[in-house]
Write an enzyme that holds these catalytic residues in place. Structure first.
Site, PDB file in Angstrom:
ATOM      1  N   GLY A  42       9.304 -15.481  -8.407  1.00 54.54           N
ATOM      2  CA  GLY A  42       9.555 -14.231  -9.113  1.00 54.54           C
ATOM      3  C   GLY A  42      10.807 -13.579  -8.572  1.00 54.54           C
ATOM      4  O   GLY A  42      11.663 -14.245  -7.980  1.00 54.54           O
ATOM      5  N   ARG A 330       1.929   7.817 -11.363  1.00 55.81           N
ATOM      6  CA  ARG A 330       0.902   6.987 -12.011  1.00 55.81           C
ATOM      7  C   ARG A 330      -0.512   7.299 -11.563  1.00 55.81           C
ATOM      8  O   ARG A 330      -1.421   7.416 -12.381  1.00 55.81           O
ATOM      9  CB  ARG A 330       1.200   5.519 -11.720  1.00 55.81           C
ATOM     10  CG  ARG A 330       2.444   5.071 -12.431  1.00 55.81           C
ATOM     11  CD  ARG A 330       2.841   3.671 -12.052  1.00 55.81           C
ATOM     12  NE  ARG A 330       3.985   3.286 -12.865  1.00 55.81           N
ATOM     13  CZ  ARG A 330       4.626   2.139 -12.743  1.00 55.81           C
ATOM     14  NH1 ARG A 330       4.227   1.270 -11.842  1.00 55.81           N
ATOM     15  NH2 ARG A 330       5.632   1.863 -13.529  1.00 55.81           N
ATOM     16  N   HIS A 401      -2.768  -2.530 -12.312  1.00 61.36           N
ATOM     17  CA  HIS A 401      -1.406  -2.929 -12.643  1.00 61.36           C
ATOM     18  C   HIS A 401      -0.667  -3.537 -11.466  1.00 61.36           C
ATOM     19  O   HIS A 401       0.099  -4.478 -11.607  1.00 61.36           O
ATOM     20  CB  HIS A 401      -0.668  -1.679 -13.126  1.00 61.36           C
ATOM     21  CG  HIS A 401       0.768  -1.893 -13.393  1.00 61.36           C
ATOM     22  ND1 HIS A 401       1.208  -2.831 -14.291  1.00 61.36           N
ATOM     23  CD2 HIS A 401       1.888  -1.315 -12.896  1.00 61.36           C
ATOM     24  CE1 HIS A 401       2.532  -2.803 -14.337  1.00 61.36           C
ATOM     25  NE2 HIS A 401       2.964  -1.916 -13.488  1.00 61.36           N
ATOM     26  N   ARG A 435       2.690   3.289  -5.817  1.00 63.79           N
ATOM     27  CA  ARG A 435       4.071   2.904  -6.086  1.00 63.79           C
ATOM     28  C   ARG A 435       4.605   3.712  -7.259  1.00 63.79           C
ATOM     29  O   ARG A 435       3.931   3.874  -8.272  1.00 63.79           O
ATOM     30  CB  ARG A 435       4.154   1.415  -6.411  1.00 63.79           C
ATOM     31  CG  ARG A 435       5.565   0.957  -6.698  1.00 63.79           C
ATOM     32  CD  ARG A 435       5.636  -0.547  -6.917  1.00 63.79           C
ATOM     33  NE  ARG A 435       4.920  -0.988  -8.101  1.00 63.79           N
ATOM     34  CZ  ARG A 435       5.363  -0.815  -9.347  1.00 63.79           C
ATOM     35  NH1 ARG A 435       6.486  -0.185  -9.587  1.00 63.79           N
ATOM     36  NH2 ARG A 435       4.649  -1.258 -10.363  1.00 63.79           N
TER      37      ARG A 435
END
Lengths: 636, 229, 265
Positions: A42, A330, A401, A435
């Site tokens: 990644g 979030r 997530h 985060r």
């Protein structure tokens, strides 16, 4: 377990310079004698593999996908932060650092975060040089947007496909090195163990997913960039293949696992539609720039959204957090959504959803402007739900997530196993307990392009090149262990499928270690998971053979690890008797707002594996906040 | 020369050769039609045209050989590409479907090979006088050996021949309608505004050429053009 | 709803000489399919049933299930990724099919994409093409400031249109000739519209086309099936652009010099 973070001394802005100077260098002519094994392709893995190869090291890179380009970084939508201050709106390295530490609810290591903010600037330059097509303005210069948890516009983006474009940039660099013969790429190859020789990571054991062959690779250092463990919940926004196997098996070999309970629940995902659901789809947080989140004021109001007048709507984020409004971070936005649903004001058939409404933005900016910003996201939403978000508000609900926890690493990104480095989401370092949006891409690339090329060199300089070959007995025994596990999985021939177990685990985790956690629930989960695990090893059905592509077998190995890891996660959540960021303990709250306990929990919890059936040991790395002062995190 | 062979062998090089030779052949077909349409103006006009061509002497041979080279290149490259294309899909789909490819584009190989057969017949018929020696005998019998008018009208008064010629024009239409727009794309011309125009133009040109060609046998058969007495 | 599936089952990897191996279409009946399921979730349900029956599940590639990783892709009723335009298989939902539908499911079929098992194919040929030049030769370091290279918005948008390629291979699967021109054209187009990419444009065009040809893809016959099947709707303009770049690059190519190019002191 000794936890020495090796944070350089001196003022925070000089720490990275100091460290880079202190690190020993490897002579250019000697670099080619060292081999580095990079697991994962990644953003972190591909950028690390490419950068290390450019320096002259021999690199072998492994990914379980059919091509390095498919790693899940590709799915990141919204953007990447960088303290460029192109907007002249008061941004700076210091402010990005501050926002990230605060956004992480004061549970990240200051020195790492500051370095991340410093390097953010280089990432954008690097990506543009590679040809990453970021959004631009008519003058030809780069465009920015704002993102949750920040009051400046510092997010660079490429429509809703920023992760894709950045990953393709890193993949292009990696491909170039493969073409030059500097990197040997092993796609469809899954890492199943780390080989330790004299306490150092000197190799890995992999399984070729096409032929089933289990073999070892020896190297002078091992770099894990294998992503997060969100799939422990079964349903998450992660790709189906994302797993904890590489980091978990490294943990079982001695790498400390830090803060496993820190998971991020993203507020804007498409709600679940039925039992068949195999994964959840994220709608980029960037949508909250122009979309307004609301639910009906009255519980049980099942009218069509267009029939609900404005004064009967509760724009709860704007109401509760007037200064950040819809751009609240979030964890806060997710919890607020859960609260209104708990009050019976959730929308849709299941009552598990809130509206994200673009009516006002379309009125203000026009449909075309909205389409230009979010066209592909609207398109995706319409595909999945068969509803038109231009004319009807989106239905959204929080979903797992990202995982902030991961293998513990020091300032050099080295785990508690010497020679084992961990990058990106797989490590725990930069995001604390939560985060901020557009920070994951930043961290993955900072680690891979700009940190690891130096710090791996520092480690290798003290090692004799190629000192360990795969003829050492440690290799054969590790291979045998992996083969034994494969054989066992195939021999059980029980009644329940792998997915069945995975779903059952997911249910436990989401119910008891999800958005809100409490002592009783966690205790119960700690009872249930071992029972489920025992049943798995007795009753799982994995058909087919080891000698060819066998996707059930791949999954079985991963789920087996999740069944062990889930327990550690619950244990960590239980022991962290405070609420912080994504970890919300119902016992510690002030009317729905997380209440931290800095007195007792201003530390990273690092777990040490003690062997099968034995309780792991919890260690602490104290966190010192010398530059950003501990404060109640408020977005009101 | 190696680089030229390399170019021909590459996928895009092959396509470019197809496009350029196709363009030249298209030019030839246009000229051929314009020349032949003089049939409608009576024997004097077309016979004089034939004589003019014939009197070019060596130049005519240069043109003929050039045309032959272009033609052979077009056919040979086409066959090479078609074979490579076939090899690129060793197992066919159990369920075949087409999303947007036109019938013309899907039948290029077949229409091309049909045209090859037709061209051979056409040459055997009019140029070499093999299939119907009587027809070319008429040409030779004319003043200065150029009574093309008599040869053509006599031929097309035979219904089978006239109908065959007309039928092949349908094939030519098919081939050109895709070929003309395709060559623009191959040569790198693709534009949101102009490409749709090119597509329409390709159909119009193909229809004009095929229609013009087909009109000649039709005109003879229907008596619009009188058979030479 | 209820569907009848015909799925390609192949247990052994394709080889050059024997591509189909033991492959054949197998018929399955599936009941209680929800219209809200994605196509892959429908296959998940089938696989769960097969495992319960003691049959090996159908292998198919998939990962992100949100249309961006490019892993998934099967040919559905002769059309790659199925009947919806601009949609990957994972984003295709069963509401696109009628109750009682008969659905044919096959792998991408191309010599350059050997079948690994069932619906899984090996697309490493794409990676090998990319490795030969689909990049800008810049190493990690300290390049100039990002805003030092202004890129006209129009060019940036064109580059982006090509860069959205997810490398799924549907273009090859859809092409009547199994050609990879849309994929490779997208790489050429992406970089040719950026000033950073123009530095090595000739070398890139030559290298990419040569690499593509080596892999055994077919040739483009301008039928545009690729464009219609592409889940990211990449236009065939990129193929025209690649043709142009290639011809230009070939035209200006100079014979190799024997003087060497090194500049080390």
């Amino acid at each position: 377990m000794k936890l020495d973070a090796k944070i350089p001394s001196g003022p925070i802005q000089d720490k990275w310079d100091t460290r880079r100077f202190d690190l020993k260098l490897v002579n250019p002519a000697n670099k080619r004698k060292y081999k580095v094994l990079v697991v994962g392709s990644g953003l972190a893995g591909a950028s690390a593999a490419a950068s290390l190869a450019e320096l002259g090291y021999q690199v072998e890179c492994f990914c379980f996908q059919d091509s390095p380009r498919r790693a899940h970084s590709i799915a990141a939508q919204g953007g990447i932060n960088a303290a460029k201050n192109y907007r002249n709106d008061g941004d700076s390295v210091w402010r990005l650092f501050y926002d990230t530490v605060k956004g992480g609810d004061f549970r990240a290591r200051e020195a790492n975060v500051y370095r991340l903010a410093q390097l953010s600037v280089n990432i954008i330059d690097q990506a543009v040089a590679q040809g990453v097509p970021f959004a631009r303005e008519y003058g030809g210069l780069l465009d920015n947007r704002s993102f949750g948890g920040a009051q400046v516009s510092r997010t660079f983006y490429a429509r809703g496909q920023t992760g894709q474009q950045l990953l393709l940039g890193a993949y292009a660099s990696l491909s170039r090195q493969i073409g030059l013969g500097a990197v040997k790429m092993f796609p469809r190859t899954e890492m199943l163990d780390v080989v330790l020789v004299d306490g150092h990571a000197k190799g890995i054991v992999v399984r070729d997913l096409v032929t089933g062959e289990v073999r070892s690779h020896a190297g002078d250092a091992v770099v894990l960039a294998t992503g997060g463990y969100g799939n422990v919940f079964y349903l998450s926004t992660n790709a189906k293949g994302c797993n904890v196997t590489a980091t978990w098996r490294a943990h079982k070999r001695g790498a400390g696992f830090a803060n496993p309970c820190y998971t991020q629940i993203h507020p804007t995902c498409i709600p679940v539609s039925g039992d068949h659901q195999s994964k959840l789809t994220l709608m980029s947080e960037s949508l909250r720039n122009d979309g307004r989140v609301w639910v009906p004021k009255a519980a049980g109001d099942k009218r069509q959204p267009s029939e609900i007048p404005d004064d009967e709507r509760d724009y709860y984020l704007e109401r509760k957090y007037p200064s950040f409004g819809n751009l609240a971070p979030r964890d806060i936005a997710s919890r607020a959504a859960m609260q209104v649903c708990d009050e019976g004001r959730g929308i849709g058939e299941t009552g598990l959803g809130v509206f994200l409404d673009f009516r006002d933005s379309i009125k203000r900016l026009g449909k075309d402007a909205i389409a230009a910003r979010y066209g592909n996201l609207f398109h995706m939403y319409a595909k999945i739900t068969a509803e038109d978000p231009y004319s009807r508000p989106m239905r959204i609900f929080p979903a797992v997530h990202y995982t902030m926890g991961g293998l513990w690493v020091d300032y050099d990104l080295q785990s508690t196993i010497p020679g084992l480095f961990v990058l990106g989401e797989a490590n725990f370092s930069d995001h604390g307990a939560n985060r901020l949006g557009a920070s994951a891409l930043m961290q993955g690339l900072a680690d891979g392009y700009f940190v690891i090329p130096y710090t791996v060199g520092g480690y290798l300089a003290g090692q004799k090149a190629g000192s360990v070959g795969s003829d050492r007995p440690e290799f054969a025994s590790t291979v045998a262990g992996v083969q034994e596990m494969t054989r066992k999985l195939l021999s059980i021939q029980g009644k329940r499928t792998v997915d069945d177990f995975h779903k059952a685990l997911g249910k436990i985790m989401w119910g008891k270690c999800g958005m809100a956690r409490n002592e009783a629930g966690l205790q119960q989960a700690l009872q249930e998971i071992p029972v489920l695990r025992e049943e798995f090893w007795r009753d799982v059905r994995v058909l087919g053979s080891n000698e060819s592509l066998n996707q059930s077998l791949e999954k079985a190995g991963r789920v087996a690890d999740f069944l062990e890891f889930g327990e550690l996660m619950c244990r960590d959540a239980l022991e962290r008797r405070e609420s912080c960021g994504g970890h919300f303990r119902e016992e510690w709250q002030d009317e729905g707002e997380a209440r931290r306990d800095d007195e007792n929990f201003c530390h990273a919890a690092v777990w040490e594996y003690q062997g099968e059936g034995k309780a792991p040991v919890r260690h602490e790395e104290p966190l010192a906040f010398e530059n950003v002062h501990l404060a109640v995190r408020s977005y009101k | 020369m190696n680089w030229l062979i390399d170019f021909w062998r590459s996928s895009i090089g092959g396509k470019v050769i197809m496009a350029i030779t196709g363009l030249l052949l298209f030019g030839f077909v246009v000229a051929h039609l314009l020349g032949n349409l003089q049939l409608l103006s009576g024997p004097d006009k077309i016979n004089a045209y034939a004589k003019m061509l014939h009197d070019l002497g060596p130049l005519l041979w240069v043109m003929r050989i050039g045309l032959l080279v272009v033609f052979v290149l077009h056919v040979a490259t086409g066959i090479r590409l078609a074979r490579a294309n076939k090899a690129a899909r060793p197992v066919a789909y159990a369920k075949e479907a087409t999303i947007q490819a036109s019938f013309a584009s899907r039948s290029m190989v077949l229409s091309g090979l049909s045209l090859l057969v037709f061209v051979v017949y056409h040459l055997l018929h009019f140029t070499l006088g093999v299939t119907n020696p009587g027809h070319s005998a008429l040409k030779a019998a004319g003043a200065g050996g150029h009574d093309v008018y008599a040869m053509v009208t006599a031929s097309f008064s035979v219904p089978a021949i006239a109908i065959a010629y007309m039928a092949f024009q349908a094939v030519l239409f098919l081939h050109l309608s895709h070929g003309v727009q395709s060559l623009a794309q191959t040569l790198g011309l693709n534009h949101r505004r102009y490409s749709p125009m090119v597509r329409t133009l390709a159909y119009l040109l193909a229809a004009a050429i095929a229609g013009g060609n087909a009109f000649l046998p039709f005109a003879v058969l229907s008596g619009i053009v009188k058979v030479a007495s | 709803m209820k569907v009848t599936l015909h799925i390609w089952r192949q247990s052994r990897q394709s080889t050059k000489g024997d591509f189909a191996q033991d492959g054949r279409m197998v018929r399955y009946e599936l009941d209680h399919v929800s219209a809200d399921m994605s196509f892959l979730e429908m296959l998940d349900v089938l696989n769960e049933q097969l495992i319960h029956k003691g049959e090996e599940p159908v292998a198919f590639d998939h990962d992100c299930r949100e249309g961006i990783c490019g892993s998934c892709g099967v040919v559905i009723d002769g059309v790659p990724h199925g009947p919806e335009r601009g949609t990957t298989t994972c984003q295709l939902h069963m509401r696109s099919f009628k109750d009682g539908a008969e659905i044919w499911v096959e792998p991408w079929r191309a010599a350059a994409f050997p079948v690994v098992r069932d619906l899984v194919v090996d697309r490493s040929s794409f990676d090998r093409v990319v490795q030969k030049g689909a990049f800008i030769s810049v190493g990690t370091g300290a390049p100039q400031d990002a805003n030092a290279i202004p890129v006209p918005k129009h060019d940036a948008d064109r580059a982006f249109d090509a860069a959205t390629c997810i490398g799924c291979g549907a273009c090859v699967a859809a092409c009547k000739n199994a050609s990879a021109m849309l994929f490779v054209g997208a790489k050429v187009s992406h970089f040719m519209h950026l000033p950073q990419g123009r530095v090595e444009r000739e070398q890139r065009a030559r290298d990419l086309v040569a690499a593509m040809d080596r892999e055994g893809f077919g040739n483009c016959t301008n039928q545009y099936e690729c464009e219609a099947a592409c889940p990211k709707e990449i236009p065939v303009r990129v193929i025209a652009e690649m043709n142009r770049e290639f011809v230009r690059a070939k035209a200006v190519e100079e014979p190799a010099s024997d003087k060497g190019t090194g500049g080390h002191g």
